[in-house]
Design a protein around this motif. Structure first.
Motif, PDB file in Angstrom:
ATOM      1  N   PRO A  92       0.836  -1.204   0.000  1.00  0.00           N
ATOM      2  CA  PRO A  92       0.000   0.000   0.000  1.00  0.00           C
ATOM      3  C   PRO A  92       0.867   1.248   0.000  1.00  0.00           C
ATOM      4  CG  PRO A  92       0.022  -1.019   2.174  1.00  0.00           C
ATOM      5  CD  PRO A  92       0.722  -1.969   1.245  1.00  0.00           C
ATOM      6  N   GLN A  93       0.267   2.373  -0.333  1.00  0.00           N
ATOM      7  CA  GLN A  93       0.987   3.638  -0.326  1.00  0.00           C
ATOM      8  C   GLN A  93       1.505   3.931   1.081  1.00  0.00           C
ATOM      9  OE1 GLN A  93      -1.683   6.607  -1.800  1.00  0.00           O
ATOM     10  NE2 GLN A  93      -1.653   5.847  -3.896  1.00  0.00           N
ATOM     11  N   ALA A  94       2.600   4.672   1.130  1.00  0.00           N
ATOM     12  CA  ALA A  94       3.208   4.986   2.429  1.00  0.00           C
ATOM     13  C   ALA A  94       2.243   5.765   3.320  1.00  0.00           C
ATOM     14  CB  ALA A  94       4.499   5.773   2.222  1.00  0.00           C
ATOM     15  N   GLN A  95       1.464   6.669   2.731  1.00  0.00           N
ATOM     16  CA  GLN A  95       0.499   7.444   3.499  1.00  0.00           C
ATOM     17  C   GLN A  95      -0.898   6.895   3.206  1.00  0.00           C
ATOM     18  OE1 GLN A  95       1.172   9.735   5.793  1.00  0.00           O
ATOM     19  NE2 GLN A  95       3.358   9.562   5.438  1.00  0.00           N
ATOM     20  N   VAL A  96      -1.492   6.243   4.186  1.00  0.00           N
ATOM     21  CA  VAL A  96      -2.822   5.663   4.013  1.00  0.00           C
ATOM     22  C   VAL A  96      -3.833   6.470   4.820  1.00  0.00           C
ATOM     23  CG1 VAL A  96      -2.078   3.324   3.448  1.00  0.00           C
ATOM     24  CG2 VAL A  96      -2.242   4.013   5.835  1.00  0.00           C
ATOM     25  N   SER A  97      -5.093   6.344   4.461  1.00  0.00           N
ATOM     26  CA  SER A  97      -6.123   7.145   5.110  1.00  0.00           C
ATOM     27  C   SER A  97      -6.295   6.737   6.569  1.00  0.00           C
ATOM     28  CB  SER A  97      -7.446   6.985   4.369  1.00  0.00           C
ATOM     29  OG  SER A  97      -7.844   5.626   4.371  1.00  0.00           O
ATOM     30  N   PRO A  98      -6.694   7.663   7.441  1.00  0.00           N
ATOM     31  CA  PRO A  98      -6.925   7.346   8.852  1.00  0.00           C
ATOM     32  C   PRO A  98      -8.050   6.329   9.013  1.00  0.00           C
ATOM     33  CG  PRO A  98      -6.748   9.720   8.521  1.00  0.00           C
ATOM     34  CD  PRO A  98      -6.851   9.106   7.165  1.00  0.00           C
ATOM     35  N   LEU A  99      -7.974   5.580  10.104  1.00  0.00           N
ATOM     36  CA  LEU A  99      -8.957   4.536  10.380  1.00  0.00           C
ATOM     37  C   LEU A  99     -10.087   5.057  11.257  1.00  0.00           C
ATOM     38  CD1 LEU A  99      -6.623   1.511  11.202  1.00  0.00           C
ATOM     39  CD2 LEU A  99      -8.185   1.665   9.258  1.00  0.00           C
ATOM     40  N   ARG A 100     -11.293   4.578  10.975  1.00  0.00           N
ATOM     41  CA  ARG A 100     -12.453   4.816  11.834  1.00  0.00           C
ATOM     42  C   ARG A 100     -12.867   3.446  12.388  1.00  0.00           C
ATOM     43  NH1 ARG A 100     -16.393   5.994   8.159  1.00  0.00           N
ATOM     44  NH2 ARG A 100     -15.007   4.945   6.691  1.00  0.00           N
ATOM     45  N   LEU A 101     -12.774   3.286  13.693  1.00  0.00           N
ATOM     46  CA  LEU A 101     -12.949   1.977  14.315  1.00  0.00           C
ATOM     47  C   LEU A 101     -14.284   1.861  15.049  1.00  0.00           C
ATOM     48  CD1 LEU A 101      -9.398   1.503  15.898  1.00  0.00           C
ATOM     49  CD2 LEU A 101     -10.181   0.812  13.614  1.00  0.00           C
ATOM     50  N   GLN A 102     -14.827   0.665  14.992  1.00  0.00           N
ATOM     51  CA  GLN A 102     -16.004   0.323  15.784  1.00  0.00           C
ATOM     52  C   GLN A 102     -15.570  -0.631  16.890  1.00  0.00           C
ATOM     53  OE1 GLN A 102     -19.013  -2.435  14.124  1.00  0.00           O
ATOM     54  NE2 GLN A 102     -20.527  -0.848  14.588  1.00  0.00           N
ATOM     55  N   ALA A 103     -15.899  -0.308  18.117  1.00  0.00           N
ATOM     56  CA  ALA A 103     -15.527  -1.165  19.248  1.00  0.00           C
ATOM     57  C   ALA A 103     -16.481  -2.346  19.338  1.00  0.00           C
ATOM     58  CB  ALA A 103     -15.556  -0.365  20.545  1.00  0.00           C
ATOM     59  N   VAL A 104     -15.908  -3.558  19.453  1.00  0.00           N
ATOM     60  CA  VAL A 104     -16.711  -4.771  19.581  1.00  0.00           C
ATOM     61  C   VAL A 104     -16.087  -5.668  20.644  1.00  0.00           C
ATOM     62  CG1 VAL A 104     -17.455  -4.692  17.169  1.00  0.00           C
ATOM     63  CG2 VAL A 104     -15.432  -6.045  17.780  1.00  0.00           C
ATOM     64  N   SER A 105     -16.926  -6.445  21.291  1.00  0.00           N
ATOM     65  CA  SER A 105     -16.431  -7.405  22.281  1.00  0.00           C
ATOM     66  C   SER A 105     -16.044  -8.684  21.559  1.00  0.00           C
ATOM     67  CB  SER A 105     -17.517  -7.683  23.325  1.00  0.00           C
ATOM     68  OG  SER A 105     -17.037  -8.593  24.296  1.00  0.00           O
ATOM     69  N   PHE A 106     -14.741  -8.975  21.513  1.00  0.00           N
ATOM     70  CA  PHE A 106     -14.252 -10.165  20.816  1.00  0.00           C
ATOM     71  C   PHE A 106     -12.807 -10.431  21.227  1.00  0.00           C
ATOM     72  CE2 PHE A 106     -12.322 -12.448  17.221  1.00  0.00           C
ATOM     73  CZ  PHE A 106     -13.214 -13.512  17.103  1.00  0.00           C
ATOM     74  N   ARG A 107     -12.471 -11.690  21.367  1.00  0.00           N
ATOM     75  CA  ARG A 107     -11.094 -12.100  21.680  1.00  0.00           C
ATOM     76  C   ARG A 107     -10.666 -13.148  20.662  1.00  0.00           C
ATOM     77  NH1 ARG A 107      -8.441 -16.261  24.388  1.00  0.00           N
ATOM     78  NH2 ARG A 107      -6.597 -15.655  25.607  1.00  0.00           N
ATOM     79  N   ARG A 108      -9.591 -12.887  19.968  1.00  0.00           N
ATOM     80  CA  ARG A 108      -9.070 -13.874  19.020  1.00  0.00           C
ATOM     81  C   ARG A 108      -8.605 -15.132  19.761  1.00  0.00           C
ATOM     82  NH1 ARG A 108      -4.782 -13.507  16.615  1.00  0.00           N
ATOM     83  NH2 ARG A 108      -3.750 -11.996  17.955  1.00  0.00           N
ATOM     84  N   GLU A 109      -8.739 -16.275  19.113  1.00  0.00           N
ATOM     85  CA  GLU A 109      -8.186 -17.502  19.687  1.00  0.00           C
ATOM     86  C   GLU A 109      -6.666 -17.388  19.746  1.00  0.00           C
ATOM     87  OE1 GLU A 109      -9.858 -20.330  16.874  1.00  0.00           O
ATOM     88  OE2 GLU A 109     -11.078 -21.166  18.493  1.00  0.00           O
ATOM     89  N   ILE A 110      -6.090 -17.784  20.871  1.00  0.00           N
ATOM     90  CA  ILE A 110      -4.635 -17.738  21.080  1.00  0.00           C
ATOM     91  C   ILE A 110      -4.081 -16.395  20.587  1.00  0.00           C
ATOM     92  CG2 ILE A 110      -2.535 -19.126  21.041  1.00  0.00           C
ATOM     93  CD1 ILE A 110      -4.082 -21.297  19.601  1.00  0.00           C
ATOM     94  N   PRO A 111      -4.393 -15.298  21.250  1.00  0.00           N
ATOM     95  CA  PRO A 111      -4.021 -13.970  20.744  1.00  0.00           C
ATOM     96  C   PRO A 111      -2.530 -13.790  20.465  1.00  0.00           C
ATOM     97  CG  PRO A 111      -5.562 -13.770  22.564  1.00  0.00           C
ATOM     98  CD  PRO A 111      -5.159 -15.209  22.516  1.00  0.00           C
ATOM     99  N   ALA A 112      -1.666 -14.461  21.229  1.00  0.00           N
ATOM    100  CA  ALA A 112      -0.231 -14.245  21.069  1.00  0.00           C
ATOM    101  C   ALA A 112       0.338 -14.901  19.815  1.00  0.00           C
ATOM    102  CB  ALA A 112       0.520 -14.760  22.302  1.00  0.00           C
TER     103      ALA A 112
END
Length: 259
Positions: A108-128
């Motif tokens: 991707p280009q070096a300068q990418v557009s800012p992110l707009r995030l939605q908060a959700v309750s979720f935990r990835r399996e084995i996060p590490a």
């Protein structure tokens, strides 16, 4: 796409779709160099031992990457996936012979557009572990994008902040960098910044109620480096904060390692 340094066949890669057991790392390559290459290799070796109880030949991995890069001059994102094509749902407990699948795509280009995030309750399996089991988090990302956001900010069951779907998140408060204190994937870009900044960093338990006290927010990812975050839900920040500019410059000055 190459498997162990040779063109991959459909038969060899179908287990990625049908069994979906393995791990990977992605890195931005420019002029055959990668920031944090040693950390990427360290991650692959560690995750291979965890998932397959097997040692990974890092020299072989680097050889496979060089083959895919041969002749290329443009910045590219290389993904290295480690899996065993012989394992299936019924034989997943067998001794494994890890294979090295290398794919690449335009960076991707070096300068990418800012992110707009939605908060959700979720935990990835084995996060590490940077494993390939991404269905759950991609489902949340899809729903967020359908709602008009770019990505999701993951919250633990107690409401504390952990990470973005496939990136880390950091905050700026009174000139200091604040990382969430949580179990998450300790990304390479995040680790490089942590090493470079040292005393300017703190780690805290954070919830959504803490976000209005932050001066800015950013995502870290090997493909895009430092990416400003414009908002989480209704909390907004300036995306041109001076510290974000300093972080990008600091990251770009980190010496890259030759593949």
């Amino acid at each position: 796409m190459e498997l162990n340094g040779a063109a991959a066949t459909l038969k060899q890669i179908k287990s990625l779709a049908l069994t979906n057991y393995g791990h990977f790392t992605s890195m931005r390559v420019e002029s055959n160099r990668v920031r944090g290459l040693s950390l990427h290799m360290e991650r692959l070796a560690r995750d291979c031992h965890y998932l397959f109880d097997a040692e990974l030949d890092i020299d072989h991995v680097r050889h496979c990457i060089r083959k895919v890069l041969s002749g290329g001059t443009q910045p590219t994102v290389v993904r290295v996936t480690i899996y065993d094509p012989a394992l299936d749902l019924g034989t997943i407990g067998s001794d494994a012979e890890p294979h090295v699948l290398v794919t690449n795509r335009a960076a991707p280009q070096a300068q990418v557009s800012p992110l707009r995030l939605q908060a959700v309750s979720f935990r990835r399996e084995i996060p590490a572990v940077k494993h390939i089991g991404l269905f759950g988090v991609l489902e949340r990302r899809r729903f967020a994008q359908r709602d008009g956001f770019d990505d999701v900010l993951l919250l633990n069951s107690d409401g504390t902040i952990s990470e973005i779907a496939t990136s880390n998140i950091g905050f700026v408060r009174e000139g200091q960098i604040v990382w969430p204190r949580s179990e998450y994937l300790n990304g390479v870009t995040m680790r490089l910044l942590h090493q470079a900044l040292d005393e300017q960093i703190s780690t805290e338990l954070l919830t959504l109620s803490d976000l209005p006290q932050m001066d800015a927010a950013f995502a870290t990812n090997a493909a895009t480096g430092i990416r400003p975050i414009a908002s989480v839900d209704h909390t907004q920040w300036p995306t041109d904060h001076a510290v974000l500019t300093e972080l990008r410059e600091l990251y770009e000055d980190i010496p890259a390692e030759l593949v």
